[in-house]
Scaffold this active site. Structure first.
Site, PDB file in Angstrom:
ATOM      1  N   SER A  98       0.714  -1.401  -0.279  1.00 26.97           N
ATOM      2  CA  SER A  98      -0.091   0.175   0.630  1.00 26.97           C
ATOM      3  C   SER A  98       1.243   1.016  -0.132  1.00 26.97           C
ATOM      4  CB  SER A  98      -1.219  -0.216   0.953  1.00 26.97           C
ATOM      5  OG  SER A  98      -1.980   0.243   0.938  1.00 26.97           O
ATOM      6  N   HIS A 157      -7.671  -4.953  -0.337  1.00 22.36           N
ATOM      7  CA  HIS A 157      -6.725  -4.417  -0.753  1.00 22.36           C
ATOM      8  C   HIS A 157      -5.463  -5.617  -0.227  1.00 22.36           C
ATOM      9  CE1 HIS A 157      -3.897  -0.989  -1.010  1.00 22.36           C
ATOM     10  NE2 HIS A 157      -3.994  -0.756   0.399  1.00 22.36           N
ATOM     11  N   ASP A 181      -9.709  -5.430  -4.831  1.00 26.49           N
ATOM     12  CA  ASP A 181      -9.084  -3.996  -4.255  1.00 26.49           C
ATOM     13  C   ASP A 181      -9.882  -3.450  -4.397  1.00 26.49           C
ATOM     14  OD1 ASP A 181      -7.570  -2.392  -3.127  1.00 26.49           O
ATOM     15  OD2 ASP A 181      -5.528  -2.884  -4.155  1.00 26.49           O
TER      16      ASP A 181
END
Length: 253
Positions: free
Chosen positions: A95, A233, A213
């Site tokens: 991320s 995600h 995601d």
């Protein structure tokens, strides 16, 4: 307690396990090194030296008041890598951690590295950043609860057991409130160009994400990509076996 001083008043908590070619795992906001629990053992057992750490203000690192710019976070990472004298390194960033890993390589060069894994990478998410800054200022724990619901959901349905999600929420909430808020600007800057940083590094790169995601569905990086079916995600936590196998295949190549 393994702490490394990277500034006059800042120490980074880190753990260093195993032996062999090194892999450094960079956590994503608002998570800490504990989010890599399902990866460390698998990578060590496969013959790798695995390093995890908490960025400043998070987990067991110093709760600094300042220093949450991308440049400072990258310098912290550089200090850790040089202190441990890591060579032939593969950086794995999840991320916002993918943004930091790619920027580290673009700024400090790829001499110490041989590869990069971008796991569910963010970059330049200005609208998301604006909304999170407002929520973090006044309703931080509720905001974190909402974020970690979205991290682990596909089409509105939770993909992670609630006990694990609550554990990750508690570690995120225990981090510095100041860090949680101000570090958002480091990865939500609309001028960020993740693809340009990856190109500047010039290293073999793997993009790895979940099919469902809802946080960063479009990766926009010209690199081999593995998409895990029905993954959210935070797919490295919900689907660790598939995720680990994809990374190990990349490491072997």
């Amino acid at each position: 307690m393994p702490l490394l001083r990277v500034g006059p008043d800042v120490e980074l908590y880190h753990e260093d396990a195993g032996s062999g070619p090194p892999v450094l795992l960079v956590p994503g906001w608002p998570l800490t090194s504990e989010s890599w629990e399902c990866q460390v053992g698998a990578l060590v057992e496969a013959g790798h030296r695995v390093i995890t750490y908490d960025r400043r203000g998070f987990g067991r690192s110093t709760r600094a008041w300042d220093g949450y710019t991308l440049a400072t976070l990258v310098d912290d990472l550089h200090g850790l890598i040089t202190h441990l004298d890591l060579l032939d390194l593969v950086l794995v960033g999840f991320s916002s951690g993918a943004v930091e890993a790619a920027r580290y390589l673009a700024v400090h060069g790829p001499d110490r590295a041989r590869g990069l894994v971008l796991a569910s990478p963010l970059g330049g998410a200005s609208a998301l950043g604006r909304d999170l800054r407002i929520a973090a200022k006044w309703h931080r724990v509720a905001m974190l609860d909402d974020v970690l619901t979205r991290f682990f959901s596909v089409n509105g349905e939770g993909a992670l057991d609630e006990a694990t999600r609550q554990h990750l929420l508690s570690t995120a909430a225990a981090s510095s409130a100041r860090a949680t808020l101000t570090v958002i600007d480091a990865w939500s800057d609309p001028t960020l160009d993740l693809a340009a940083d990856v190109a500047a590094a010039g290293l073999p790169t793997l993009v790895l994400g979940g099919e469902g995601d809802a946080v960063a569905p479009s990766h926009r990086v010209n690199a081999p990509t593995v998409v895990i079916p029905s993954g959210p995600h935070g797919v490295h936590i919900t689907h660790p076996q598939q995720w680990n196998q994809a990374v190990l295949t990349f490491l072997a190549g």
